[in-house]
Design an enzyme around this catalytic site. Structure first.
Site, PDB file in Angstrom:
ATOM      1  N   HIS A 169      31.536  34.145  52.172  1.00 20.12           N
ATOM      2  CA  HIS A 169      31.247  35.488  51.666  1.00 20.12           C
ATOM      3  C   HIS A 169      29.917  36.029  52.180  1.00 20.12           C
ATOM      4  CE1 HIS A 169      34.508  35.831  48.614  1.00 20.12           C
ATOM      5  NE2 HIS A 169      34.548  34.528  48.851  1.00 20.12           N
ATOM      6  N   ASP A 383      23.304  41.322  54.105  1.00 22.35           N
ATOM      7  CA  ASP A 383      24.350  41.183  53.085  1.00 22.35           C
ATOM      8  C   ASP A 383      25.656  40.877  53.810  1.00 22.35           C
ATOM      9  OD1 ASP A 383      25.458  41.255  50.554  1.00 22.35           O
ATOM     10  OD2 ASP A 383      24.607  43.212  50.056  1.00 22.35           O
TER      11      ASP A 383
HETATM   12  P1  ADQ Z   1      27.115  39.672  45.885  1.00 16.99           P
HETATM   13  O1  ADQ Z   1      25.856  39.315  46.584  1.00 16.99           O
HETATM   14  O2  ADQ Z   1      27.161  39.344  44.450  1.00 16.99           O
HETATM   15  O3  ADQ Z   1      28.369  39.005  46.591  1.00 16.99           O
HETATM   16  P2  ADQ Z   1      28.302  42.455  46.102  1.00 16.99           P
HETATM   17  O4  ADQ Z   1      29.248  42.458  47.236  1.00 16.99           O
HETATM   18  O5  ADQ Z   1      27.511  43.700  46.043  1.00 16.99           O
HETATM   19  O6  ADQ Z   1      27.233  41.273  46.141  1.00 16.99           O
HETATM   20  O7  ADQ Z   1      29.109  42.292  44.773  1.00 16.99           O
HETATM   21  C1  ADQ Z   1      28.547  42.544  43.534  1.00 16.99           C
HETATM   22  C2  ADQ Z   1      29.641  42.805  42.525  1.00 16.99           C
HETATM   23  O8  ADQ Z   1      29.101  42.637  41.233  1.00 16.99           O
HETATM   24  C3  ADQ Z   1      30.203  44.190  42.590  1.00 16.99           C
HETATM   25  O9  ADQ Z   1      31.573  44.156  42.318  1.00 16.99           O
HETATM   26  C4  ADQ Z   1      29.457  44.936  41.474  1.00 16.99           C
HETATM   27  O10 ADQ Z   1      30.203  45.978  40.900  1.00 16.99           O
HETATM   28  C5  ADQ Z   1      29.233  43.828  40.471  1.00 16.99           C
HETATM   29  N1  ADQ Z   1      27.963  44.037  39.760  1.00 16.99           N
HETATM   30  C6  ADQ Z   1      26.735  44.100  40.283  1.00 16.99           C
HETATM   31  N2  ADQ Z   1      25.814  44.316  39.315  1.00 16.99           N
HETATM   32  C7  ADQ Z   1      26.495  44.378  38.162  1.00 16.99           C
HETATM   33  C8  ADQ Z   1      26.110  44.572  36.805  1.00 16.99           C
HETATM   34  N3  ADQ Z   1      24.852  44.731  36.441  1.00 16.99           N
HETATM   35  N4  ADQ Z   1      27.087  44.571  35.901  1.00 16.99           N
HETATM   36  C9  ADQ Z   1      28.372  44.409  36.252  1.00 16.99           C
HETATM   37  N5  ADQ Z   1      28.782  44.220  37.489  1.00 16.99           N
HETATM   38  C10 ADQ Z   1      27.865  44.198  38.438  1.00 16.99           C
HETATM   39  C11 ADQ Z   1      28.638  38.130  47.698  1.00 16.99           C
HETATM   40  C12 ADQ Z   1      27.986  38.523  49.016  1.00 16.99           C
HETATM   41  C13 ADQ Z   1      28.386  39.941  49.388  1.00 16.99           C
HETATM   42  C14 ADQ Z   1      29.900  40.077  49.425  1.00 16.99           C
HETATM   43  C15 ADQ Z   1      30.526  39.516  48.144  1.00 16.99           C
HETATM   44  C16 ADQ Z   1      32.029  39.462  48.247  1.00 16.99           C
HETATM   45  O11 ADQ Z   1      26.582  38.403  48.954  1.00 16.99           O
HETATM   46  O12 ADQ Z   1      27.830  40.314  50.631  1.00 16.99           O
HETATM   47  O13 ADQ Z   1      30.247  41.433  49.553  1.00 16.99           O
HETATM   48  O14 ADQ Z   1      30.067  38.209  47.877  1.00 16.99           O
HETATM   49  O15 ADQ Z   1      32.438  38.723  49.345  1.00 16.99           O
END
Ligand code: ADQ
Length: 763
Positions: A169, A383
């Site tokens: 990921h 990211d």
């Molecule tokens: P993350 O680094 O966790 O994931 P991201 O892709 O932005 O980053 O996913 C975050 C998820 O968490 C989103 O669905 C968002 O809506 C949810 N989220 C964030 N803050 C929140 C909050 N305060 N309350 C509720 N929900 C919240 C890792 C990798 C990324 C990659 C993903 C998926 O770092 O680059 O996109 O995995 O593969």
């Protein structure tokens, strides 16, 4: 079967991730239950799991807790226990103190400690054993992310019947950074235990393949890495390819359409004091997410007076993350200090320009926030993908709102109509924020419309279908060896696709329409002494067949052989366009409509043409028919003189020259090939037939491979968007060259794999 069930071919799906996708809830009466937890990985795979059901192996999130397997909805959960020491050394240490910073371009300094590595190995082994214990025979096991990179090889050792897929990921680092890892070879070997390794971006997959070649000396053929066999195991192929992850766009849009969510978004704006512009940041509180840079830009914009603290509010949602790791604790302190300072300096009684929220929210609340935000700031320093950017776009059914997106997020590969920024460039970041705040509604609409199309076109179902499709193909390709039916080791071709061609093929593979055309003898089929013994290489055939069944992709074979001569080789070419006799014969396509003045391609000879041809044939038989080694081949529109078996090279040249003289004297068209001259009543060549084929198909770039002089007519007709590849030596107008049919085949296999995700086997 639903489309997704079809993706596993009825096999059990086993998910493996560090954390189980559930949180414990303590009810008012003190009893505990479980609910699915929010977060990147879970959000992405939830729709797949809901449809397919699965066994999920992972840690529940609390140290020293041993739990029996339990069920939630369609999931069976098999917990792996971690001790306090495991959490410290394997999770906080090696995973988040070594791998996470190393894989995110060394934004923070990775620490390398042998005790961390030792524990990482032991915990990975425990995960592998837990899967081996619970997975059904022949199941598809999908291992997630950087914490479990050794699991594929460990699991293969324990359960060779399983098909193993891995998905990373986060980014895979460039080889020169990965090289820092003292245990680099072991990690690559761990991953190579998988049948399919999925990455977020092309650059990640390329970096991994180069790293694998460098540290484990396994050759990569396009997207496929060949793991050589050992005394106990056959050689295997591993597909290492990008599969950019996405979201359930329709589900987000559906929540966004709900009246109570829309009402909540209005309420949020009102609670913020109905400012002119609401800006939003949503991130895990992680140093890769660029929160510090973002706040610095915001602070300076307020200080410079570029944006007015009374008009703009920035809501920064920072969900708690890895709070026991030092770097994260420091980050939290720093962000909270900065947030306080910004409000202290630029706020007033009753109005704070920055609202900082350190907690998790429900999906409805997240969507209401997205709807309330005029501008979303997604500015990570690095990211893997970033789903927040895609979620915002999916929610904006009103086609309003501006996405400011870091070039260093995987999502930037797809979301080209965002305002792309380099988050390290604070001046550039500030300029983009100002631009976003003042963007006219019409421009917002144009950009958002295009972004929405992109997110909908590649939503989570599309991602899952592509990824699981590749995994299923791997499962099917490997079945015989696992049941012991295969006796012969796989014949692995050692042909490499040269880098320059690799890049060009990648571009072609991504185009909406494509024509893949090739010569036959010497290109798809190695040259053999007797023409009837020639055979298309099986991998070339498979690649062309896969390409033919792909949407908007056309396959054409252009040969000098007559169609009857081609049929003698046993070529199965149903659904292909085939032109024989250098363009005089054609099947698989009706080009009569576009043939212009010339007799339509494939039309029979006129009486006059036939008479002239018969005369010439008789003459050739008389003059050349008795020469040792000469073979005369009757063609529907002419006669070919072959001298491949004439023992003396000089004499062969003289005979060919004589054939040309005879042909020209009879006012025939003469074509020169390798040790062959062809005399024909019709003036067609492969170049002209390809032009006719192109005119009859939707406009599309062409990939053409050929080895013969007669293929030069095609190379000369190609434009800048096409790609001509000469096979073998000799002067050519083609822009690229490969040495032999095996390499030509590797090019076709690469193209097929990139375009369809189907692995082209090596047999
Ligand atoms: P993350 O680094 O966790 O994931 P991201 O892709 O932005 O980053 O996913 C975050 C998820 O968490 C989103 O669905 C968002 O809506 C949810 N989220 C964030 N803050 C929140 C909050 N305060 N309350 C509720 N929900 C919240 C890792 C990798 C990324 C990659 C993903 C998926 O770092 O680059 O996109 O995995 O593969």
């Amino acid at each position: 079967m639903t489309e997704m069930q079809d993706m596993t071919g009825g096999r059990e799906l086993v998910m493996v991730s560090n954390r189980l996708p559930v949180d414990r809830v303590v009810e008012a009466d003190g009893s505990t239950s479980w609910r699915t937890s929010p977060g990147g990985l879970v959000t992405a795979v939830a729709p797949i799991v809901e449809q397919l059901g699965c066994l999920w192996v992972g840690w529940v999130g609390a140290a020293d807790e041993t739990l029996d397997p339990f069920e939630i909805g369609s999931m069976r959960l098999a917990p792996v226990e971690l001790s306090e020491d495991d959490v410290e050394l394997y999770y906080e240490g090696f995973s988040n103190g070594t791998l996470w910073p190393l894989y995110h371009d060394v934004i923070a300094r990775p620490d390398f400690h042998r005790v961390w590595w030792d524990r990482y190995q032991r915990v990975n082994q425990r995960f592998a054993e837990r899967v081996a214990q619970h997975a059904a025979q022949g199941a598809i096991v999908w291992v997630h992310d950087y914490q479990l990179q050794l699991v594929p090889a460990m699991l293969r050792e324990l359960r060779p019947d399983l098909t193993i897929a891995f998905f990373l990921h986060i980014p895979f680092p460039p080889s020169r950074l990965f090289a820092q890892l003292p245990w680099r070879k072991r990690v690559v070997e761990g991953l190579l235990g998988a049948d399919v390794i999925g990455f977020q971006q092309v650059t990640d997959a390329v970096a991994f393949r180069m790293t694998a070649e460098r540290f484990t000396r396994v050759p990569a053929l396009g997207n496929t890495i060949v793991v050589p066999g050992t005394a106990e195991q056959h050689s295997r192929t591993v597909l290492a390819q990008e599969f950019p992850i996405s979201i359930d766009a329709a589900a987000f849009a559906e929540v966004a359409a709900r009246p109570e969510v829309q009402e909540r978004s209005r309420q949020i704006r009102a609670e913020l004091g109905n400012p002119k512009t609401v800006m939003l940041g949503v991130d895990r509180l992680d140093y890769t997410k660029g929160i510090r840079h973002r706040l610095k830009a915001f602070d300076e914009l307020l200080g410079d007076g570029e944006i007015d603290a009374d008009d703009v509010v920035l809501v920064q949602v920072a969900s708690p993350s890895r709070e026991r790791v030092d770097a994260y604790r420091q980050l939290r302190d720093e962000v909270e200090l900065t947030a306080g300072r910004i409000n202290g300096e630029h706020g007033s009684i009753g109005h704070a320009p920055l609202v900082y929220l350190h907690r998790g929210y429900t999906r409805d609340e997240m969507v209401a926030l997205y709807l309330a935000a005029d501008v979303l700031l997604v500015t990570p320093l690095r990211d893997g993908m970033n789903l927040v950017a895609k979620e915002y776009v999916a929610c904006r059914t009103d086609e309003q709102g501006v996405l400011v997106l870091s070039e260093f997020a995987g999502a930037a590969d797809e979301l080209r109509d965002a305002l792309l920024v380099n988050p390290h460039d604070i001046e550039g970041l500030k300029a983009a924020v100002v631009r976003a705040v003042h963007m006219p509604r019409e421009e917002q609409r144009r950009r958002m419309r295009s972004l929405r199309r992109t997110v909908y076109d590649n939503d989570v179902a599309h991602w899952a279908t592509g990824y699981l499709g590749a995994v299923r193909a791997a499962a099917e390709a490997q079945r015989p060896s696992r049941t012991g039916e295969r006796t012969e080791p796989i014949q692995v071709s050692t042909a490499f696709v040269p880098r320059s061609i690799d890049d060009r093929v990648r571009r072609l593979a991504a185009l909406p329409q494509l024509i893949v055309a090739s010569d036959f003898d010497g290109t798809l089929a190695p040259i053999v002494p007797r023409p009837q013994d020639a055979r298309i290489l099986p991998r070339a055939r498979q690649a062309l067949e896969v390409l033919r069944s792909a949407p908007d992709t056309y396959v054409a074979v252009l040969t000098g052989r007559s169609l009857a001569g081609l049929a003698e080789t046993g070529l199965q070419s149903e659904g292909w366009i085939v032109s024989g006799s250098h363009g005089s014969e054609l099947t698989g396509l009706d080009v009569s409509v576009v043939s212009g003045d010339a007799p339509p391609l494939g039309s029979p000879l006129t009486g006059e043409e036939d008479e002239r041809l018969q005369r010439v044939v008789r003459r050739f038989e008389r003059v050349l028919g008795g020469e040792p080694g000469v073979r005369l081949e009757r063609k529907p529109f002419g006669i070919a003189v072959h001298t491949r078996q004439v023992p003396d090279a000089e004499q062969a040249d003289e005979l060919l020259a004589a054939a040309v003289e005879l042909g020209l004297a009879a006012e025939m068209h003469v074509r020169e090939g390798k040790q062959v001259r062809e005399i024909s009543v019709r003036d067609s060549n492969k170049g002209s037939v390809l032009r006719s084929i192109r005119a009859a198909l939707p406009a599309a770039p062409v990939l053409f491979l050929g080895d013969d002089v007669t293929d030069e007519d095609v190379f000369a007709s190609l434009g800048p968007d096409d790609l001509g590849i000469k096979v073998g030596d000799g002067a050519t107008a083609a822009v690229e060259r490969v040495p032999d049919p095996e390499t030509a085949t590797a090019v076709l296999a690469l193209l097929a794999e990139l375009r369809t995700g189907v692995v082209i086997g090596s047999e």
